[in-house]
Each structure stands twice: as structure tokens, then as C-alpha cells.
Scaffold this active site. Structure first.
Site, mmCIF file in Angstrom:
data_model
loop_
_atom_site.group_PDB
_atom_site.id
_atom_site.type_symbol
_atom_site.label_atom_id
_atom_site.label_comp_id
_atom_site.label_asym_id
_atom_site.label_seq_id
_atom_site.Cartn_x
_atom_site.Cartn_y
_atom_site.Cartn_z
ATOM 1 N N ASP A 49 3.620 3.539 -3.414
ATOM 2 C CA ASP A 49 4.817 2.974 -2.871
ATOM 3 C C ASP A 49 6.088 3.640 -3.716
ATOM 4 O OD1 ASP A 49 6.246 0.694 -1.484
ATOM 5 O OD2 ASP A 49 7.116 0.690 -3.201
ATOM 6 N N TYR A 54 14.682 5.229 -6.332
ATOM 7 C CA TYR A 54 14.011 5.186 -7.464
ATOM 8 C C TYR A 54 14.256 6.526 -8.351
ATOM 9 C CZ TYR A 54 11.119 1.333 -5.563
ATOM 10 O OH TYR A 54 10.642 0.195 -5.004
ATOM 11 N N LYS A 79 11.426 4.483 1.092
ATOM 12 C CA LYS A 79 12.448 3.602 1.762
ATOM 13 C C LYS A 79 13.823 4.095 1.855
ATOM 14 C CE LYS A 79 9.892 0.229 -0.995
ATOM 15 N NZ LYS A 79 9.535 0.729 -2.287
ATOM 16 N N HIS A 112 15.193 -0.307 2.972
ATOM 17 C CA HIS A 112 15.148 -1.011 1.783
ATOM 18 C C HIS A 112 15.593 -2.600 1.689
ATOM 19 C CE1 HIS A 112 14.238 0.490 -2.634
ATOM 20 N NE2 HIS A 112 14.050 -0.862 -2.571
HETATM 21 N N1 LIG Z 1 11.124 -3.361 -1.915
HETATM 22 C C1 LIG Z 1 12.124 -3.488 -3.082
HETATM 23 O O1 LIG Z 1 13.046 -3.921 -2.911
HETATM 24 C C2 LIG Z 1 11.286 -3.391 -4.518
HETATM 25 C C3 LIG Z 1 11.661 -3.804 -5.415
HETATM 26 C C4 LIG Z 1 11.130 -3.832 -6.493
HETATM 27 C C5 LIG Z 1 9.901 -3.183 -6.780
HETATM 28 N N2 LIG Z 1 9.136 -2.729 -5.458
HETATM 29 C C6 LIG Z 1 7.980 -1.994 -5.422
HETATM 30 O O2 LIG Z 1 7.153 -3.025 -5.960
HETATM 31 C C7 LIG Z 1 6.519 -2.373 -6.925
HETATM 32 C C8 LIG Z 1 6.111 -3.381 -8.105
HETATM 33 O O3 LIG Z 1 7.110 -4.329 -8.683
HETATM 34 P P1 LIG Z 1 7.721 -4.016 -10.155
HETATM 35 O O4 LIG Z 1 7.284 -2.374 -10.723
HETATM 36 O O5 LIG Z 1 9.124 -4.431 -10.233
HETATM 37 O O6 LIG Z 1 6.737 -5.107 -11.057
HETATM 38 P P2 LIG Z 1 5.228 -5.468 -11.156
HETATM 39 O O7 LIG Z 1 4.236 -4.537 -10.574
HETATM 40 O O8 LIG Z 1 5.294 -6.814 -10.744
HETATM 41 O O9 LIG Z 1 5.146 -5.440 -12.873
HETATM 42 C C9 LIG Z 1 5.365 -4.190 -13.650
HETATM 43 C C10 LIG Z 1 5.585 -4.425 -15.018
HETATM 44 O O10 LIG Z 1 4.418 -5.107 -15.379
HETATM 45 C C11 LIG Z 1 3.836 -4.380 -16.394
HETATM 46 N N3 LIG Z 1 2.318 -4.321 -16.255
HETATM 47 C C12 LIG Z 1 1.690 -3.749 -15.164
HETATM 48 N N4 LIG Z 1 0.304 -4.366 -15.252
HETATM 49 C C13 LIG Z 1 0.138 -5.007 -16.094
HETATM 50 C C14 LIG Z 1 -0.940 -5.434 -16.676
HETATM 51 N N5 LIG Z 1 -2.002 -5.695 -16.302
HETATM 52 N N6 LIG Z 1 -0.858 -6.385 -17.800
HETATM 53 C C15 LIG Z 1 0.542 -6.419 -18.398
HETATM 54 N N7 LIG Z 1 1.368 -6.047 -17.996
HETATM 55 C C16 LIG Z 1 1.507 -5.022 -17.025
HETATM 56 C C17 LIG Z 1 4.358 -2.962 -16.343
HETATM 57 O O11 LIG Z 1 4.403 -2.440 -17.643
HETATM 58 P P3 LIG Z 1 3.603 -0.887 -17.726
HETATM 59 O O12 LIG Z 1 4.408 0.134 -16.624
HETATM 60 O O13 LIG Z 1 4.391 -0.376 -18.898
HETATM 61 O O14 LIG Z 1 2.388 -0.828 -17.788
HETATM 62 C C18 LIG Z 1 5.867 -3.178 -15.871
HETATM 63 O O15 LIG Z 1 6.692 -3.647 -16.803
HETATM 64 C C19 LIG Z 1 7.497 -1.294 -7.639
HETATM 65 O O16 LIG Z 1 6.765 -0.456 -8.605
HETATM 66 C C20 LIG Z 1 7.835 -0.935 -6.406
HETATM 67 O O17 LIG Z 1 7.110 0.219 -6.001
HETATM 68 C C21 LIG Z 1 9.989 -3.002 -4.377
#
Ligand SMILES: NC(=O)c1ccc[n+]([C@@H]2O[C@H](COP(=O)([O-])OP(=O)(O)OC[C@H]3O[C@@H](n4cnc5c(N)ncnc54)[C@H](OP(=O)(O)O)[C@@H]3O)[C@@H](O)[C@H]2O)c1
Length: 287
Positions: A49, A54, A79, A112
Site C-alpha cells: 500500500d 507519501y 492513492k 485518498h
Molecule cells: N489512507 C490513509 O489516509 C492512510 C493514512 C495513514 C496510513 N495509511 C496506510 O496504512 C499503513 C499503516 O499505517 P501507519 O504506517 O500510519 O501505522 P501503523 O502500521 O499502525 O504503525 C506503524 C508504526 O508502528 C511501528 N511498528 C510496526 N510494527 C511494530 C511492531 N510489531 N511492534 C512495535 N512497533 C511496530 C512502526 O515502526 P517501524 O517502522 O520503525 O518498525 C511505525 O512507527 C500506512 O503505512 C499506509 O500504507 C493510510
């Protein structure tokens, strides 16, 4: 349905198959994304994704190439960013994303964020409808295997459906302990959309992973809090998109198919509040 691993396939409302967990790339810088995406594919993720905003599509594309996997085995989402809404700019934005990614089609393309009335008054509805018309045409042209939405609440979807010819296949919204969107998920699923969870771990800097209730539940199942969050998302029929740039965490985030949360645990997690995360209200955002 029974989920065996991150690549158990789910079916979208147009019949296209999508792996039940995706790998997120938000806040993964350009200079890290190539290696991170190649590692994620090596770990086993087949669903990636990304998004134009980004700023890492070129590196994500290189990571995909480095991994050397047949394109047809991958499911790639990008997106349309908010500045590109409207019929002509949506078409150009998709081509720009494809060029940056080095791909000739996307598996899924999402709007988005909905244009909201706070910023666009009565024009919001027209703008969303025009953007969607371009998405529908690009879908018919075969440039995208599925089209969908992100951050659309049920009332935005209902409004879009007044003029849409094609029902969206996906809606990607913020879902994590503390910001569960339980009722919205049910409504979107009743409309036959597959709901994807962004920030399923609360996102960078939230307190989700330190929460005591979650830690107790995790200990009971001999799992990490991250794995409990992903399981809670999956058990609601929602598709989680965890992001990590660390291989050990990428692996950990694939390993939540060997336990089940009880109905009580599910309720307990859904009742948590105020654990941080963006907690953005799409009708109130200024972007
Ligand atoms: N559509 C939208 O508006 C929107 C908005 C935000 C995000 N997204 C999508 O959703 C995805 C996920 O959301 P997100 O990246 O915001 O947050 P997330 O996946 O909920 O959390 C990511 C954070 O958690 C850490 N992490 C990951 N696995 C871990 C584990 N097993 N133990 C401890 N810490 C862990 C990561 O650090 P490290 O990387 O340092 O391990 C990072 O700081 C995004 O990457 C993106 O593709 C979409």
C-alpha cells in the site's frame, strides 16, 4: 471465511482477489522504501500500500523490481492525492503514479480523502463525483483492476452512490484500538465494500502498543500487542495494513493466524478510547 496467513485471498465486489493483509509505506522515506519493500516481499507480503503523497512511489517501484516476483503475484495500491481531485487531474495523477512506480497497471487505486464541505461548500459533492467518473473510466480502460475510496465515511459513500455507475470496491479508513469506527465498519460492509484499516497499530507515536488492557490480552495469548491489534482488525472482517521498516517486525506482523480473540476480548478492545493516533474526522480536515 478462514484466514490461514497474510496471503489468504479475499474477493472484492468485482471478483478481484486481494491478499488479506497489506504492507504499509506511510512515512517510509524515499531512501529507505526500496530496501523496506524488497524486504517485505521477501518476508512474504504480496500486497503493498502506497500513495502519491507519501513521496516514495519511485522507491517502492524499485523495491518491487528488486524483489523479482512476477508482477501478477503482487497486489499494488496507490492513492490520488487531494490536490489532484477532478476529472482531468485524476487521470493525469494515475498516469504519474504508474510512471513513478514503473508499472503499467495498479491493482487498486483509491481517492485518498473525500472533498469536504468545510473546504468546498456545496462544490464538494460535484468534485467527488467528477473524480469518481475519471476513476470509473480508468477502470474500464483496464489501467486499474479495482477502484475505491479512503477516509470516506458511510454518508460520503451514500452521496457518491447518487451519481456513481460503479460501486467502490474498497474503503480504507483509520481503525485501531482507541479509534475503532465500529458502526462505520458495519455500515460500509453492509454496502458490500471491503474495509481496510490504516494505522492498525495506532500509527507512529500513539500509545496503543503500551496500553495495559492490550498487554494483558497479549500475554494471555503469548502474542505481542501488535499481533493482538492485527487480529482484532481481522476478526471484524477488516483488512489490516501494518507498516514497519524492520524485518523482525514485518515478520511479527504476519504471525497472528494461530490464535483467536474471544467475543469478550473483542468487546474490551473495541471499548478502548484515547490512545492517540491521527483520529482524523474527514469532514473537519483542512487538506
Ligand atoms: N489512507 C490513509 O489516509 C492512510 C493514512 C495513514 C496510513 N495509511 C496506510 O496504512 C499503513 C499503516 O499505517 P501507519 O504506517 O500510519 O501505522 P501503523 O502500521 O499502525 O504503525 C506503524 C508504526 O508502528 C511501528 N511498528 C510496526 N510494527 C511494530 C511492531 N510489531 N511492534 C512495535 N512497533 C511496530 C512502526 O515502526 P517501524 O517502522 O520503525 O518498525 C511505525 O512507527 C500506512 O503505512 C499506509 O500504507 C493510510
Amino acid at each position: 471465511m478462514e484466514f490461514k496467513n497474510i496471503n489468504t485471498m479475499r474477493k472484492l465486489n468485482n471478483g478481484v482477489k486481494i491478499p488479506c493483509v497489506g504492507y504499509g509505506t506511510f512515512r517510509t522515506p524515499e531512501d529507505v522504501a526500496e530496501r523496506a519493500v524488497a524486504d517485505a516481499i521477501e518476508v512474504g507480503y504480496r500486497h503493498i500500500d502506497t500513495a502519491a503523497v507519501y513521496g516514495n512511489e519511485e522507491a517502492v517501484g524499485r523495491g518491487i523490481k528488486d524483489a523479482g516476483i512476477n508482477r501478477k503475484e503482487l497486489f499494488i495500491t496507490s492513492k490520488l492525492w487531494n490536490t489532484e481531485r477532478g476529472y482531468a487531474s485524476t487521470k493525469k495523477a494515475l498516469q504519474d503514479s504508474l510512471d513513478r512506480l514503473g508499472l503499467d497497471y495498479l491493482d487498486l487505486y483509491l481517492i485518498h480523502w473525500p472533498a469536504n464541505e468545510k473546504q468546498f461548500s456545496a462544490d464538494a459533492k460535484r468534485l467527488n463525483a467528477e473524480t469518481w467518473r475519471a476513476m470509473e473510466e480508468m477502470y474500464h480502460e483496464g489501467k486499474i483492476r479495482a477502484i475505491g475510496l479512503s477516509n470516506f465515511m458511510p454518508h460520503h459513500v451514500a452521496e457518491l452512490m447518487e451519481t456513481a455507475e460503479i460501486k467502490p470496491m474498497v474503503d480504507q479508513i483509520e481503525v485501531h484500538p482507541g479509534w475503532p469506527h465500529t458502526e462505520e465498519i458495519k455500515k460500509l460492509q453492509a454496502m458490500d465494500l471491503l474495509v481496510e484499516a490504516w494505522a492498525p497499530l495506532g500509527g507512529q507515536g500513539s500509545s496503543v502498543l503500551e496500553n495495559e488492557t492490550l498487554q494483558q490480552i497479549a500475554a494471555r495469548h503469548h502474542k505481542s500487542v501488535a499481533q493482538v491489534c492485527l487480529r482484532w482488525v481481522l476478526q471484524q472482517g477488516v483488512l489490516p495494513l501494518p507498516k514497519s521498516v524492520h524485518v523482525s517486525r514485518m515478520q511479527q506482523n504476519t504471525d497472528f493466524f494461530d490464535f483467536e480473540l474471544t467475543p469478550d476480548e473483542m468487546k474490551q478492545i473495541s471499548a478502548l478510547r484515547d490512545l492517540g493516533g491521527q483520529c482524523a474526522d474527514p469532514d473537519e480536515v483542512d487538506y
